[in-house]
Design an enzyme around this catalytic site. Sequence first.
Site, PDB file in Angstrom:
ATOM      1  N   ASP A  15       0.818  -1.213   0.000  1.00 17.52           N
ATOM      2  CA  ASP A  15       0.000   0.000   0.000  1.00 17.52           C
ATOM      3  C   ASP A  15       0.846   1.254   0.000  1.00 17.52           C
ATOM      4  O   ASP A  15       0.590   2.199  -0.738  1.00 17.52           O
ATOM      5  CB  ASP A  15      -0.934   0.024   1.222  1.00 17.52           C
ATOM      6  N   ARG A  95       0.848   3.988  16.223  1.00 21.42           N
ATOM      7  CA  ARG A  95       0.349   5.044  15.335  1.00 21.42           C
ATOM      8  C   ARG A  95       0.512   6.463  15.867  1.00 21.42           C
ATOM      9  O   ARG A  95       0.908   7.349  15.115  1.00 21.42           O
ATOM     10  CB  ARG A  95      -1.118   4.797  14.955  1.00 21.42           C
ATOM     11  N   ASP A 124      -6.630   2.710  11.723  1.00 18.71           N
ATOM     12  CA  ASP A 124      -5.353   3.408  11.635  1.00 18.71           C
ATOM     13  C   ASP A 124      -5.478   4.811  11.046  1.00 18.71           C
ATOM     14  O   ASP A 124      -4.788   5.725  11.466  1.00 18.71           O
ATOM     15  CB  ASP A 124      -4.350   2.573  10.831  1.00 18.71           C
ATOM     16  N   SER A 180      -2.301  -8.297   4.568  1.00 15.28           N
ATOM     17  CA  SER A 180      -1.989  -6.957   5.027  1.00 15.28           C
ATOM     18  C   SER A 180      -1.392  -7.124   6.422  1.00 15.28           C
ATOM     19  O   SER A 180      -2.054  -7.608   7.336  1.00 15.28           O
ATOM     20  CB  SER A 180      -3.272  -6.132   5.079  1.00 15.28           C
TER      21      SER A 180
HETATM   22  N1  ARG Z   1      -6.780  -4.242  13.875  1.00 16.84           N
HETATM   23  C1  ARG Z   1      -5.567  -3.746  14.446  1.00 16.84           C
HETATM   24  C2  ARG Z   1      -5.735  -2.355  14.956  1.00 16.84           C
HETATM   25  O1  ARG Z   1      -6.621  -1.670  14.560  1.00 16.84           O
HETATM   26  C3  ARG Z   1      -4.401  -3.844  13.524  1.00 16.84           C
HETATM   27  C4  ARG Z   1      -4.494  -3.161  12.219  1.00 16.84           C
HETATM   28  C5  ARG Z   1      -3.207  -3.355  11.522  1.00 16.84           C
HETATM   29  N2  ARG Z   1      -3.235  -3.313  10.138  1.00 16.84           N
HETATM   30  C6  ARG Z   1      -2.977  -4.347   9.311  1.00 16.84           C
HETATM   31  N3  ARG Z   1      -2.697  -4.042   8.118  1.00 16.84           N
HETATM   32  N4  ARG Z   1      -2.993  -5.583   9.683  1.00 16.84           N
HETATM   33  O2  ARG Z   1      -4.975  -1.931  15.787  1.00 16.84           O
END
Ligand code: ARG
Length: 407
Positions: A15, A95, A124, A180
Amino acid sequence: MAREKCVLAYSGGMDSTISVVWIQEQYDMDVVTLTVDLGAGPEIEGVKERAARAGAVESLIWDVRDEFVNDYVWRGLKAAALYEGTYALSTALGRPLMAKKLVEAARQTGATAVAHGCTGKGNDQVRFDAGVKTLSAHGDPLRIVAPAREWGMSRDEEKQYAAKAGLELREVGDDQRVYSIDRNLWGQAIEGEDLEDTWVTPPEDAYSWTRPVADTPDEPEEVEIGFEAGVPVSLNGKKMSGVALIDALNDIAGSHGVGRIDHLENRLVGIKSREVYETPAAVVLHAALRALETATLSREQQRLKSFIATEYADLVYDGRWFTGVREDMDALVDSSMRYTTGDVRVRLFKGTAVVTGRRSPYSLYDFGLATYSTDDEFDHLAATGFIDIYSLPARTQYKSQTRHDAR
Ligand code: ARG
């Protein structure tokens, strides 16, 4: 006139690599990539080359692992922040720090925009946008570009776009699954592809930090973690930095198959999603610190802290890191950790991490009071008076209000 500049949070993954190309095309801006090293490991290798190949004018790599561990991970650990009781918030804790670094990099390079590779369906984007908007509130506003939210491509179209732009993808398996994945020192999150079917058992090759139980050692291994005021400071008697300790523990616990979590979780944007996590060190450290707290905190302190835990986890998950209420909760948690110093022994075996011992110079456990041996110092007869008064309100109420025939 010089082109405007955009600082893109860049992992090197699909991405974010497509984003480098896309921002130049769609926004006519120069792209500076910023790779924030939160301990994603080998992923950092080759990142500059990938960014350059995609057309970035400059690529920054900032190692912020210590800051991540000391100011984010340990706070989450001390607060017992596990989202929906299971997820140690590896991505979610990373993040806000990335947002902070994006703003710093934008100010440093004179960029007018920042970008991230998040889609419009996830958490995110909220964490990034909210963090950037909050931390840039004092100066000139920064434009936020989110290619994956704006471009409207499906996952397959993204793969085609990547191929057209001449980008190589790291694929898993012969069937070209591209999960991902978001990873940092505190854990990795794996989603998409076959995992989108909640009934499908995650295939073995979805995991990379933890061994399948069938391949783990047949002998248990014990690790001893030393804490000071709630912060892990040593492993097996050896003082270590937080980063080194987490790294080492990920390896050890992962080799025993500890840390696999398969979670169907509630996203902030209202959808449920299936996420697979590997967080070996986090699983061990959460268990260990909770065990130490059972010795160093009073019952009321434990209860109060447990109320905070869910609040704290939701706050981190929901991207409200840069808020006063988080600081308030940290103050309470840190106060509760003043005497949470000591050691915990954890036994790792066949996918489990079980606490087998805890000790602290400040332990509230008093052998003389607890023992049933001849060393017993507890005044057994005093218990009668205590129960007499303790049960007084219940007796009073029962006498005057309860209809005895109905019981
Ligand atoms: N669901 C988790 C969160 O919101 C992880 C998201 C991470 N992204 C991924 N591409 N797996 O913190």
